[in-house]
Structure formats: C-alpha cells, structure tokens
Write an enzyme that holds these catalytic residues in place. Structure first.
Site, short mmCIF file in Angstrom:
data_model
loop_
_atom_site.label_atom_id
_atom_site.label_comp_id
_atom_site.label_asym_id
_atom_site.label_seq_id
_atom_site.Cartn_x
_atom_site.Cartn_y
_atom_site.Cartn_z
N ILE A 1 -5.08 9.81 -2.66
CA ILE A 1 -5.51 8.99 -1.54
C ILE A 1 -6.04 9.88 -0.41
CG2 ILE A 1 -4.72 7.44 0.29
CD1 ILE A 1 -2.81 6.19 -1.69
N GLU B 1 -3.19 3.19 -7.34
CA GLU B 1 -3.56 4.21 -6.36
C GLU B 1 -2.57 5.37 -6.42
OE1 GLU B 1 -5.79 2.58 -2.56
OE2 GLU B 1 -3.69 2.01 -2.55
N HIS C 1 0.85 -1.19 0.00
CA HIS C 1 0.00 0.00 0.00
C HIS C 1 0.89 1.24 0.00
CE1 HIS C 1 -2.79 3.09 1.45
NE2 HIS C 1 -3.75 2.32 0.95
N GLY D 1 -9.50 8.01 -3.43
CA GLY D 1 -10.60 8.95 -3.56
C GLY D 1 -11.96 8.35 -3.85
N ALA E 1 -11.27 3.81 1.73
CA ALA E 1 -11.05 3.83 3.16
C ALA E 1 -11.94 4.86 3.85
CB ALA E 1 -9.58 4.09 3.47
#
Length: 215
Positions: free
Chosen positions: A138, A133, A85, A173, A194
């Site tokens: 993010i 990503e 990540h 996003g 998230a």
C-alpha cells in the site's frame, strides 16, 4: 472495471479530484468513484461523481460520540463505503456489523482484506465486493497485480468459493493503466488506489492514464 479513488487524509483538493473523476468517467465510460473524508462527502457528492465513505461503524442512532453512522454519510451523498481498510482494521464481528449498518442505509459495501484467506472470511459476510490489499504494498510503487499476482488470482478463487456474486477488487500500489489492465487479466473487476491520483500534480491526467486501456 470499477476504479475507486481513496483520498485518505492526503492534502489534496477533494473537489478538484472529484470533478476530474466525474469528467473522465463520463468521457471514457469507465465507472469511477471517490472515497472522501466525512467532512468532504457533501462537497464531493455535489460534483456528481460516485461518492464513497472511507468507513462506517457498526452502530445505530444513539450515544456514539466520535463514530461514523452509516445513515449520516448516506445523507451527505455517499453511495458506498469501504470497510476494514488496512489502515482502519476491524474485528470480524465488527466488520459484519458495519456491513449490516451500510446495508441498512442502502450503501454499497467493499470490505478490504490482506490475503486470500481473509477474503474468503469476509466474503461470507455478504458484502457487495471485497478488495485484496497486501499492507506491504500500500502506497508503494509496485502494484499487487504485478508484484504479487498470485494473491489476486487466489483472492478471486477464495471469494468465488464462498459467493460468486461478490465482486473482487485489487488494491495496493495501483497507479497506471497497465496496473489496471493487469488486475483485470487476473480476474479482478475493480481497483482501489489512492496516492496515484490524490498525490498527482495533475489528477485528471492520472485518471486518464488509468482508464486508457479500458476506454
């Protein structure tokens, strides 16, 4: 379409989110998973939701204080794991080791990457899926599917050029059903998100909005 909710270390109730995700998944028929902190994995798994770890290290049983062993998260109830990540970046060799460790423990793998070139590189390591990503998006209000759609289509093409069997997910996003729908139109077969759920006042309502176009 797979919806994977990463709880990160947000101050949310992981069991509440997991229960909501389980219920919305059953009602909508949409696959939904929850990636929880290691300490919460067992409680989240007990809800019956598809449970994911946020990371595993490229290690085996032994002297590895402070590291995350794939077998341990699997025993706690995890069915899959994120790797690399943007908030926990690894070297390519360690990504490879983490993928192998996860496979050893029968965990599904999703390797994150910042751009299409990196997507191609990590696809070659043989994970089950990859997720593009862009770090700058993010946690923001603009999804990658609408703010930078080319990066999604390019990531899909990059992965297909290496291994057509590896799924491509879209992250950064994502917060609404429109974002999820746009991701699918660009060729993604899943989304990572998230804050849109973990920080929501009503996680269930947020999840229902996400899957509404898919149900």
């Amino acid at each position: 379409m797979f919806v994977l909710v990463n709880l990160k270390t947000y101050p949310c109730d992981p069991v509440e989110v997991a229960q909501a995700a389980k219920e919305v998944s059953e009602e909508s028929g949409v696959r939904i998973g929850v990636a929880a902190q290691d300490a919460d994995l067992a409680r989240v798994a007990e809800t019956g939701v598809e449970t994911w770890a946020q990371h595993v290290d490229p290690i085996e049983y032994g002297s590895n204080t402070g590291h995350t062993l794939a077998e341990t998260v699997a025993e706690a109830g995890a069915e899959g794991t994120l790797i690399n990540h943007s908030e926990n970046r690894l070297k390519l060799a360690d990504i490879d080791g983490s993928v192998q460790a996860a496979e050893r423990a029968d965990l599904e793998t999703c390797v994150c990457a910042n751009n299409p070139a990196q997507i191609g590189a990590v696809t070659a390591l043989g994970p089950d899926s990859v997720a593009v990503e862009p770090p700058e998006l993010i946690g923001g209000d603009v999804s990658v599917a609408t703010g930078d759609p080319d990066i999604v289509t390019d990531a899909v093409e990059a992965a297909e050029a290496v291994d057509e069997d590896v799924e491509v997910y879209c992250g950064a996003g994502i917060s609404t059903g429109d974002d999820v729908e746009s991701a699918g139109e660009l060729g993604a077969t899943g989304v990572l998100l998230a804050s849109g759920v973990a920080k929501a006042d009503d996680p269930r309502a947020a999840l229902e909005d996400l899957v509404e176009p898919l149900a």
